[in-house]
Every structure is written in structure tokens, then in C-alpha cells.
Design a protein around this motif. Structure first.
Motif, PDB file in Angstrom:
ATOM      1  N   ARG A   1     -37.586 -10.849 -50.808  1.00  0.00           N
ATOM      2  CA  ARG A   1     -38.823 -11.636 -50.835  1.00  0.00           C
ATOM      3  C   ARG A   1     -38.867 -12.591 -52.022  1.00  0.00           C
ATOM      4  O   ARG A   1     -39.613 -13.579 -52.009  1.00  0.00           O
ATOM      5  CB  ARG A   1     -40.026 -10.707 -50.869  1.00  0.00           C
ATOM      6  N   ASP A   2     -38.078 -12.314 -53.049  1.00  0.00           N
ATOM      7  CA  ASP A   2     -38.045 -13.187 -54.221  1.00  0.00           C
ATOM      8  C   ASP A   2     -36.911 -14.203 -54.158  1.00  0.00           C
ATOM      9  O   ASP A   2     -36.707 -14.970 -55.108  1.00  0.00           O
ATOM     10  CB  ASP A   2     -37.909 -12.353 -55.495  1.00  0.00           C
ATOM     11  N   GLY A   3     -36.142 -14.173 -53.056  1.00  0.00           N
ATOM     12  CA  GLY A   3     -35.060 -15.137 -52.902  1.00  0.00           C
ATOM     13  C   GLY A   3     -33.724 -14.701 -53.454  1.00  0.00           C
ATOM     14  O   GLY A   3     -32.772 -15.491 -53.468  1.00  0.00           O
ATOM     15  N   TYR A   4     -33.623 -13.443 -53.895  1.00  0.00           N
ATOM     16  CA  TYR A   4     -32.350 -12.951 -54.413  1.00  0.00           C
ATOM     17  C   TYR A   4     -31.461 -12.456 -53.278  1.00  0.00           C
ATOM     18  O   TYR A   4     -31.944 -11.863 -52.306  1.00  0.00           O
ATOM     19  CB  TYR A   4     -32.570 -11.814 -55.414  1.00  0.00           C
ATOM     20  N   ALA A   5     -30.155 -12.675 -53.425  1.00  0.00           N
ATOM     21  CA  ALA A   5     -29.180 -12.146 -52.475  1.00  0.00           C
ATOM     22  C   ALA A   5     -28.852 -10.699 -52.837  1.00  0.00           C
ATOM     23  O   ALA A   5     -29.231 -10.211 -53.908  1.00  0.00           O
ATOM     24  CB  ALA A   5     -27.925 -13.002 -52.493  1.00  0.00           C
ATOM     25  N   THR A   6     -28.138 -10.029 -51.936  1.00  0.00           N
ATOM     26  CA  THR A   6     -27.731  -8.645 -52.175  1.00  0.00           C
ATOM     27  C   THR A   6     -26.217  -8.566 -52.249  1.00  0.00           C
ATOM     28  O   THR A   6     -25.519  -8.916 -51.289  1.00  0.00           O
ATOM     29  CB  THR A   6     -28.225  -7.712 -51.056  1.00  0.00           C
ATOM     30  N   ALA A   7     -25.710  -8.133 -53.392  1.00  0.00           N
ATOM     31  CA  ALA A   7     -24.268  -7.931 -53.534  1.00  0.00           C
ATOM     32  C   ALA A   7     -23.896  -6.584 -52.937  1.00  0.00           C
ATOM     33  O   ALA A   7     -24.623  -5.596 -53.086  1.00  0.00           O
ATOM     34  CB  ALA A   7     -23.880  -7.972 -55.010  1.00  0.00           C
ATOM     35  N   VAL A   8     -22.772  -6.557 -52.221  1.00  0.00           N
ATOM     36  CA  VAL A   8     -22.257  -5.311 -51.659  1.00  0.00           C
ATOM     37  C   VAL A   8     -20.811  -5.146 -52.120  1.00  0.00           C
ATOM     38  O   VAL A   8     -20.155  -6.134 -52.482  1.00  0.00           O
ATOM     39  CB  VAL A   8     -22.336  -5.307 -50.115  1.00  0.00           C
ATOM     40  N   PRO A   9     -20.286  -3.916 -52.120  1.00  0.00           N
ATOM     41  CA  PRO A   9     -18.891  -3.727 -52.549  1.00  0.00           C
ATOM     42  C   PRO A   9     -17.927  -4.497 -51.654  1.00  0.00           C
ATOM     43  O   PRO A   9     -18.018  -4.438 -50.432  1.00  0.00           O
ATOM     44  CB  PRO A   9     -18.690  -2.216 -52.422  1.00  0.00           C
ATOM     45  N   ALA A  10     -17.011  -5.245 -52.265  1.00  0.00           N
ATOM     46  CA  ALA A  10     -16.032  -6.014 -51.498  1.00  0.00           C
ATOM     47  C   ALA A  10     -14.806  -5.179 -51.153  1.00  0.00           C
ATOM     48  O   ALA A  10     -14.112  -5.461 -50.170  1.00  0.00           O
ATOM     49  CB  ALA A  10     -15.608  -7.257 -52.284  1.00  0.00           C
ATOM     50  N   ALA A  11     -14.531  -4.140 -51.926  1.00  0.00           N
ATOM     51  CA  ALA A  11     -13.375  -3.271 -51.679  1.00  0.00           C
ATOM     52  C   ALA A  11     -13.853  -1.863 -51.359  1.00  0.00           C
ATOM     53  O   ALA A  11     -14.833  -1.379 -51.934  1.00  0.00           O
ATOM     54  CB  ALA A  11     -12.456  -3.253 -52.900  1.00  0.00           C
ATOM     55  N   GLY A  12     -13.189  -1.232 -50.410  1.00  0.00           N
ATOM     56  CA  GLY A  12     -13.504   0.142 -50.062  1.00  0.00           C
ATOM     57  C   GLY A  12     -14.855   0.321 -49.407  1.00  0.00           C
ATOM     58  O   GLY A  12     -15.415   1.416 -49.437  1.00  0.00           O
ATOM     59  N   ASN A  13     -15.390  -0.723 -48.808  1.00  0.00           N
ATOM     60  CA  ASN A  13     -16.718  -0.656 -48.189  1.00  0.00           C
ATOM     61  C   ASN A  13     -16.585  -0.195 -46.735  1.00  0.00           C
ATOM     62  O   ASN A  13     -16.164  -0.960 -45.869  1.00  0.00           O
ATOM     63  CB  ASN A  13     -17.391  -2.031 -48.252  1.00  0.00           C
TER      64      ASN A  13
END
Length: 271
Positions: free
Chosen positions: A104-116
Motif C-alpha cells: 500500500r505504500d508502494g514498496y516492492a517485495t524482495a524474495v530469495p533468488a536462490a533456493g526458493n
């Protein structure tokens, strides 16, 4: 000066451009012209990060004022340098960007790029698939991991066209190489998948099939090979890649990649 604003694979690629230019005859050197990104048109994807996490954000950028973004860049915080530096840039095949999930504040969500395990592929599998596109034309993992896109097709074409250019006089072999740039970055997309930005390193080895033949380096090779004929030449490329990965067990889409030759070497022909 460049070292104050770039790092990682992008810095290695930029340095190679300077190196190649310095090896050219003076008459063939093109003067550098100032340029910039259109910051007013930039689209920033800034993830919320917890304490202790590496700081980074992605930006969709355009070199032309008023034009849709044509590149994806990653900026990373470098505590040792006490500044932000651009570490990766990928040329996109399409100006339509994936839909990044924003709060809601315009921030993105980082997720693990390896081992996800929540994604159909992680950065390690994507990197292996890209290398396979170059090495085999995608027959092992490349075409299994990636759906056909302009970017993946171009990599497969590099394998096919470059690998057969010497016909029966020589060979060209692509292979993965030691990769110093293992950092990868991922943002969640609105469909539960992710946009993953990663890097890879590969080599291209040209060799002739019969004794008595030699490879004469071109002018673009002069910085590394110094116009000395070789019996074989191994080129090293550092590349940045971008892929859209689904949450389901489906194929991913390579949406762009950018490579630069960073080294060339090979045994000289006996005098």
C-alpha cells in the motif's frame, strides 16, 4: 571515477570496453560522448528490507527522454564504499515490464533468488539453463527451463551460427566458466512469481581442426592478443540476465541479457 558509481559484473563489463578501445588503432577509436538515463521517466522498485539484509533496489531506465524504459538496472548498497553503486544492467527485448507486486505504500517485495522452493526455478537453475543455451543450443536444460523468447532464441542462435562458422576447418565450443558474480536479486510479481536478475560467465573457445592452420586475431582482439597468430583462442564473457519465473511448475521467460567480452587468450603459433 567509474569505480565510484559501478561495481560487480557491470563494472567488469565497462572496464573491458575501455580495454578493447585502448587496444584499437588510434584512427579506429570512437570518442566517448556524454549520455545519461532519463531520471524523470525512471521506474523504481524499492523492496522493504529487514535489518541485516543487503540493501538494493531495481530501476527500469530509458536512455531517451519520454520513451518507455528499455533497461533494467540493479543498484546495491556497498557498506565498504559507503555509497550506492550500479551493479547490473540488462537490455530488455520488450518495453512491457512484468507487473511487480507493491504494498500500500508502494514498496516492492524482495524474495530469495536462490533456493526458493516457492518458484518454478531459482537463480542457479536459470543460470545453468542460460549456459546450456550457449553450450548445446538448449538441448539439455535450456529449452526445458525457458519458454521460447527473443532473448533465449538469440542465445541458441549464437550457439548455432558461431559453432559452425569454421565448417570442417575448426571448432567453436561454449562452456560455463568460474563466475565471480553470484549475487542475484528477485522481486515478487503480482501473480506470485518473481522477476529474477542474475549474472553468468561463459567461454567461447575457437580452435582449428588441422595442423598448419592459425587464427589471426582481429583488431577488436588486439588489447588481449596483440596481433599474434594463435593456434586456438578462448574468449571470456561476463553477462547480465533477467527472467520472469512463475510460481507454478511452468517454464520461465528470459526477457533480456547483455554480454561483454572481458578476456581473450590462447597459445601463439610457433615461430
Amino acid at each position: 571515477m567509474l569505480d565510484t558509481v559501478e561495481d560487480g559484473p557491470l563494472y567488469a563489463m565497462s572496464i573491458s570496453d575501455y580495454t578493447e578501445t585502448e587496444g584499437l588503432p588510434a584512427a579506429d577509436r570512437k570518442p566517448y560522448k556524454p549520455w545519461s538515463y532519463d531520471s524523470a521517466n525512471a521506474e523504481l522498485y524499492i523492496p522493504r528490507l529487514e535489518a541485516g539484509q543487503d540493501r538494493w533496489f531495481a530501476a527500469a531506465l530509458s536512455e531517451q527522454k519520454g520513451k518507455a524504459p528499455s533497461r533494467l538496472a540493479v543498484f546495491a548498497g556497498r557498506p565498504q564504499h559507503k555509497r550506492w553503486e550500479m551493479v547490473s544492467v540488462v537490455d530488455l527485448d520488450s518495453q512491457k515490464l512484468p507487473d511487480i507486486a507493491l504494498d500500500r505504500d508502494g514498496y516492492a517485495t524482495a524474495v530469495p533468488a536462490a533456493g526458493n522452493k516457492q518458484l518454478a526455478a531459482d537463480a542457479d537453475l536459470l543460470r545453468a539453463a542460460v549456459l546450456d543455451n550457449f553450450a548445446t543450443g538448449g538441448t539439455d536444460t535450456g529449452t526445458k527451463v525457458f519458454a521460447p523468447t527473443k532473448a533465449s532464441k538469440r542465445q541458441i542462435e549464437v550457439h548455432g551460427k558461431t559453432g559452425t562458422r569454421y565448417r570442417n576447418q575448426g571448432t567453436t565450443v561454449f562452456a560455463g566458466a568460474a563466475n565471480r558474480y553470484t549475487d542475484a536479486y528477485a522481486l515478487r510479481t503480482t501473480d506470485g512469481g518473481a522477476l529474477i536478475l542474475f549474472s553468468h560467465t561463459h567461454t567461447q573457445t575457437d580452435a582449428f581442426a588441422h595442423s598448419g592452420l592459425q587464427i589471426n586475431p582481429g583488431k577488436d582482439d588486439r588489447a588481449w592478443l596483440h596481433d599474434v597468430p594463435r593456434t586456438s583462442i578462448t574468449y571470456t564473457f561476463v553477462c547480465n540476465d533477467a527472467a520472469i519465473v512463475p510460481a507454478k511448475a511452468e517454464t520461465s521467460r528470459l526477457i533480456g541479457y547483455t554480454c561483454a567480452r572481458t578476456d581473450a587468450s590462447g597459445p601463439p603459433v610457433a615461430s
